[in-house]
Enzyme design. Structure first.
Site, PDB file in Angstrom:
ATOM      1  N   GLU A  32      -3.967   3.672  15.564  1.00 13.45           N
ATOM      2  CA  GLU A  32      -3.199   3.554  14.316  1.00 13.45           C
ATOM      3  C   GLU A  32      -3.959   4.298  13.225  1.00 13.45           C
ATOM      4  OE1 GLU A  32      -1.995  -0.487  13.230  1.00 13.45           O
ATOM      5  OE2 GLU A  32      -2.255  -0.016  11.107  1.00 13.45           O
ATOM      6  N   ARG A  41      -1.364  -5.514  17.534  1.00 14.97           N
ATOM      7  CA  ARG A  41      -2.470  -4.953  16.755  1.00 14.97           C
ATOM      8  C   ARG A  41      -3.788  -5.673  17.016  1.00 14.97           C
ATOM      9  NH1 ARG A  41      -2.040  -4.918  11.073  1.00 14.97           N
ATOM     10  NH2 ARG A  41      -2.443  -2.745  10.649  1.00 14.97           N
ATOM     11  N   ARG A  65       0.829  -1.217   0.000  1.00 11.17           N
ATOM     12  CA  ARG A  65       0.000   0.000   0.000  1.00 11.17           C
ATOM     13  C   ARG A  65       0.859   1.262   0.000  1.00 11.17           C
ATOM     14  NH1 ARG A  65      -4.279  -3.009  -1.558  1.00 11.17           N
ATOM     15  NH2 ARG A  65      -4.703  -4.627  -0.046  1.00 11.17           N
ATOM     16  N   LYS A 103       1.292  -8.203  14.090  1.00 14.79           N
ATOM     17  CA  LYS A 103      -0.004  -8.508  13.471  1.00 14.79           C
ATOM     18  C   LYS A 103      -0.171 -10.015  13.607  1.00 14.79           C
ATOM     19  CE  LYS A 103      -2.331  -8.365   8.921  1.00 14.79           C
ATOM     20  NZ  LYS A 103      -2.288  -7.779   7.566  1.00 14.79           N
ATOM     21  N   LYS A 156      -6.819   0.327  14.960  1.00 14.84           N
ATOM     22  CA  LYS A 156      -7.078   1.272  13.854  1.00 14.84           C
ATOM     23  C   LYS A 156      -8.157   2.259  14.276  1.00 14.84           C
ATOM     24  CE  LYS A 156      -5.583  -1.638  10.010  1.00 14.84           C
ATOM     25  NZ  LYS A 156      -5.868  -2.206   8.673  1.00 14.84           N
ATOM     26  N   GLU A 195      -5.609 -11.837   8.715  1.00 17.39           N
ATOM     27  CA  GLU A 195      -5.315 -11.931   7.281  1.00 17.39           C
ATOM     28  C   GLU A 195      -4.201 -12.938   6.995  1.00 17.39           C
ATOM     29  OE1 GLU A 195      -4.734  -7.809   6.062  1.00 17.39           O
ATOM     30  OE2 GLU A 195      -6.893  -7.593   5.787  1.00 17.39           O
ATOM     31  N   ASP A 211     -11.455  -0.580   8.232  1.00 17.61           N
ATOM     32  CA  ASP A 211     -10.116  -0.546   7.643  1.00 17.61           C
ATOM     33  C   ASP A 211      -9.853   0.765   6.912  1.00 17.61           C
ATOM     34  OD1 ASP A 211      -7.633  -1.317   6.850  1.00 17.61           O
ATOM     35  OD2 ASP A 211      -8.282  -2.719   5.300  1.00 17.61           O
ATOM     36  N   HIS A 247     -16.183   0.734   1.851  1.00 15.84           N
ATOM     37  CA  HIS A 247     -15.585  -0.457   1.252  1.00 15.84           C
ATOM     38  C   HIS A 247     -16.241  -0.886  -0.059  1.00 15.84           C
ATOM     39  CE1 HIS A 247     -12.575  -3.465   1.387  1.00 15.84           C
ATOM     40  NE2 HIS A 247     -12.352  -3.359   2.680  1.00 15.84           N
ATOM     41  N   ARG A 267     -18.243  -7.781  10.396  1.00 14.93           N
ATOM     42  CA  ARG A 267     -16.812  -7.498  10.504  1.00 14.93           C
ATOM     43  C   ARG A 267     -16.540  -6.304  11.419  1.00 14.93           C
ATOM     44  NH1 ARG A 267     -12.448  -6.247   5.643  1.00 14.93           N
ATOM     45  NH2 ARG A 267     -10.960  -5.168   6.993  1.00 14.93           N
ATOM     46  N   GLU A 292      -4.213   4.481   1.018  1.00 17.59           N
ATOM     47  CA  GLU A 292      -4.695   3.237   0.390  1.00 17.59           C
ATOM     48  C   GLU A 292      -6.102   3.396  -0.167  1.00 17.59           C
ATOM     49  OE1 GLU A 292      -4.706  -0.124   3.057  1.00 17.59           O
ATOM     50  OE2 GLU A 292      -5.815  -1.382   1.651  1.00 17.59           O
ATOM     51  N   TRP A 318     -14.849  -9.287   2.058  1.00 17.94           N
ATOM     52  CA  TRP A 318     -13.869  -8.583   1.232  1.00 17.94           C
ATOM     53  C   TRP A 318     -14.549  -7.959   0.010  1.00 17.94           C
ATOM     54  CZ3 TRP A 318      -9.184 -12.610   1.201  1.00 17.94           C
ATOM     55  CH2 TRP A 318      -8.497 -12.487   2.426  1.00 17.94           C
TER      56      TRP A 318
HETATM   57  C1  GCV Z   1      -0.528  -4.684   5.911  1.00 14.00           C
HETATM   58  C2  GCV Z   1      -5.600  -3.739   5.007  1.00 14.00           C
HETATM   59  C3  GCV Z   1      -4.655  -3.587   3.859  1.00 14.00           C
HETATM   60  C4  GCV Z   1      -3.515  -4.583   3.948  1.00 14.00           C
HETATM   61  C5  GCV Z   1      -2.828  -4.394   5.305  1.00 14.00           C
HETATM   62  C6  GCV Z   1      -3.868  -4.626   6.392  1.00 14.00           C
HETATM   63  C7  GCV Z   1      -3.317  -4.408   7.786  1.00 14.00           C
HETATM   64  O1  GCV Z   1      -6.311  -4.941   4.900  1.00 14.00           O
HETATM   65  O2  GCV Z   1      -5.341  -3.711   2.653  1.00 14.00           O
HETATM   66  O3  GCV Z   1      -2.635  -4.351   2.892  1.00 14.00           O
HETATM   67  O4  GCV Z   1      -1.736  -5.261   5.464  1.00 14.00           O
HETATM   68  O5  GCV Z   1      -4.918  -3.716   6.227  1.00 14.00           O
HETATM   69  O6  GCV Z   1      -3.493  -3.320   8.298  1.00 14.00           O
HETATM   70  O7  GCV Z   1      -2.720  -5.318   8.348  1.00 14.00           O
END
Ligand code: GCV
Length: 633
Positions: free
Chosen positions: A330, A268, A112, A231, A303, A235, A308, A443, A279, A336, A466
């Protein structure tokens, strides 16, 4: 004094520090004096003493032309404050940890990242040390940033190999004179990958010993190492839950390895499993029950919003749900979801909005995902430098107004306050919200690259959360995600009065209406318009705002160096085309559900079929070029 502004470097590499950088000095206090001289301020008195009771670490007092500080770094911050003509007073940072997070991979790509490749030249390190490391450190010090995480949270275990740690130590050596502590993002499965341990279970004695030995190895190389950012179980990243343990057990094991050395774990809370739960509720559901279970040197990094980094989100309810755990916010400086490096979006208003809901003093630290790369001007979009700047200034003082910050930045960067430009930048984030996702939509981006619109996107086999239809829920009745008591009840995760307000369609702020409610197309908005007309009006308003930005920028031509002016003008032209693309895609698509006509004056430039055929064919690491965009639309 700001005569240096005349020497504006048109490649933008000097950022907001428009005077020749002084040579490095032996101590931060001497560097402070050198900066003052280089900026044309002569020799103000600088007193460093540990007797200034009003000062917290890093703080300083400006009285007349005297800087008083309790440390050399405080003196350096004071010098930069004087250079930006910050005025007299006592200045203490709100947080002791003000961190940039780089999502830089070891192969030089940046997840990103839209301003080139990583500035960390791993192949050349440790023998060759790029001069950019020191320039980077100085720029950060000038805005009070005091910590950096060098690598991506999707972390390669290799960063903890001895070879890489030696390279990390070389970077840390460049950052240290400017008061910046180095942190690393770590992969929870590192003991398995690097040393073939059969498990990474945080309660396993061999795993515990591995991390303790690794911490000892790191601190032998980097005595002031800051700690780890993790993290985990997010994901696809490994984490303690893979071994039947909790996030707290995982975080504490790492924290105990670092504790003896004074290190910190930033853990995180960005988690969402492929479950049925909304979500937006998941981080809260997973972390809130762990409140109070984290060690004192763990900070849970959350976050700003529950999903996101969308153009507008409500604050994350996890900030309301944890009271016995250190928490940090964060933010994402890299754009992005806000047009990447093609669009102007000055983000301080978004971050201030967060601090209007979450009391800054309830947090222990702050982080921002960096927007810099190896572009000559660091951020690709010249005006995106303001976001790096604003993040640092708000990390120091979350109460600063976005306007104060942008005017400071403009004065330092351009040596003047070009007419209308501050206002234009202040309006830019709201314009992006309007032409991308007004009224709480979120989103509805194209899958993968998150640049353009794709509200129709369905991909067989992909996780529903997603995909845009999961979020917008358009149907013949209306639009939006019902998170009230009749839906997922995510609103109930908030403290009062927010829970009641968000949960009530008649009291919910309209800016967030479609985030919390499935709203009938003919619902009357405060303007008197139906939801459908209001939606159309907002998309149109966003597009017209960008057209206005282009005019403002043209009028400021005399105040900006020609190269920067032309660069921004070209990006604004792309932004306007993109705003039209967003408007057409969303209104033509949602119009299929509302069955209502476009209001007078809104004339699409494209058909829905044309727009559905657009496939940028780019990866997560690229911002589409204007040429590519023009060829496809
Ligand atoms: C670093 C989002 C972004 C991912 C990122 C993730 C995160 O999903 O698209 O690229 O990964 O956040 O914050 O861990």
């Amino acid at each position: 004094m700001l005569a240096a502004a005349v020497a504006f470097a048109t490649d933008g590499s000097q950022l907001w520090l428009q005077y020749d950088a002084p040579a490095p000095e032996a101590t931060p206090e001497l560097t402070a004096r050198a900066e003052l001289r280089a900026a044309g301020l002569g020799d103000p008195t600088v007193i460093v003493s540990d007797t200034f009771a009003a000062l917290r670490p890093g703080g300083f007092i400006i009285a007349g032309d005297t800087i008083k500080a309790s440390s050399g770094i405080g003196a350096l911050y004071g010098a930069f404050h004087m250079i930006r003509r910050g005025g007299e007073g006592t200045f203490n940072p709100a947080y002791q940890l003000r961190a940039l997070n780089h999502w830089d991979n070891l192969d030089g790509t940046i997840e990103r990242g839209y301003a080139g490749s990583s500035i960390w030249l791993w192949d050349e390190l440790p023998d060759s040390v790029s001069p950019r490391y020191r320039q980077y450190a100085r720029a950060n010090a000038s805005i009070g940033i005091n910590a950096t995480v060098l690598n991506n949270v999707n972390a390669s275990p290799a960063i903890l190999s001895h070879d890489y740690l030696v390279k990390v130590a070389a970077i840390a050596g460049q950052l240290r004179p400017y008061g910046i502590r180095t942190f690393l993002a770590v992969n929870f499965a590192s003991p398995m990958v690097l040393d073939s341990l059969p498990t990474a279970d945080p309660l396993d004695p061999a795993v515990i010993a591995w991390w303790q030995a690794k911490a000892d190895e790191i601190y032998a190389l980097i005595p002031d190492f800051g700690g780890f950012l993790v993290k985990a179980n997010s994901e696809g990243q490994p984490g303690p839950c893979d071994f039947g343990r909790t996030h707290a057990e995982g975080a504490n094991m790492l924290a105990q390895a670092l504790a003896a050395h004074g290190g910190t774990v930033m853990w995180r809370a960005f988690v969402y499993s492929p479950s049925d739960a909304d979500r937006a509720k998941q981080a809260y559901l997973e972390f809130q029950p762990l409140d109070g279970q984290f060690d004192p040197n763990v900070i849970v990094q959350i976050k700003n919003g529950p999903i996101d980094f969308q153009p507008r989100e409500p604050y994350s309810p996890l900030f309301d749900g944890m009271h016995s755990t250190a928490r940090m916010v964060e933010f994402q400086i890299t754009q992005e979801y806000l047009g990447q490096s093609n669009h102007m979006a000055y983000l301080a208003p978004m971050w201030s909005e967060f601090f209007n809901s979450v009391e800054p003093s309830s947090l222990q630290a702050i982080a921002g995902v960096s927007n810099i790369g190896d572009s000559a001007n660091w951020t690709a979009h010249p005006l995106a430098q303001a976001n790096w700047y604003a993040f640092g200034r708000l990390a120091w003082d979350p109460g600063l107004s976005p306007e104060t910050i942008v005017r400071e930045w403009l004065a330092q960067t351009f040596g003047n306050d070009p007419r209308g430009v501050a206002e234009m930048m202040l309006a830019s984030r709201e314009a992006v919200v309007d032409y991308m996702m007004p009224l709480g939509l979120h989103h509805i981006f194209a899958f993968g690259h998150h640049y353009g619109p794709e509200p129709w996107c369905e991909i067989e086999g992909a996780r529903p959360d997603w995909l845009p239809p999961y979020y917008h829920r358009a149907d013949s009745i209306g639009l939006g995600f019902d998170r009230s008591a009749s839906g997922s009840d995510a609103a109930a995760q908030y403290r009062e009065p927010w829970a009641s307000a968000f949960g009530d369609i008649n009291r919910c702020p309209e800016e967030l209406l479609l985030w919390f409610h499935h709203v009938p197309w003919d619902h009357r908005m405060r303007s008197g318009m139906t939801l459908w007309d209001e939606l159309c009006h907002r998309y149109q308003r966003g597009l017209e705002a960008v057209a206005g930005f282009r005019r403002t920028w043209d009028e400021a031509r005399q105040s900006i160096d020609p190269k920067t002016h032309a660069d921004v003008a070209a990006r604004l032209a792309t932004q306007e085309k993109d705003a039209r693309w967003w408007r057409d895609a969303c209104l033509l698509y949602f119009g299929q559900f509302s069955g209502m006509p476009l209001p007078d004056g809104i004339q699409p430039n494209h058909t829905l079929e044309e727009l559905k055929a657009v496939d940028l064919g780019i990866s997560n690491f690229e911002c589409p070029s204007p040429e590519l965009l023009d060829s496809l639309r």
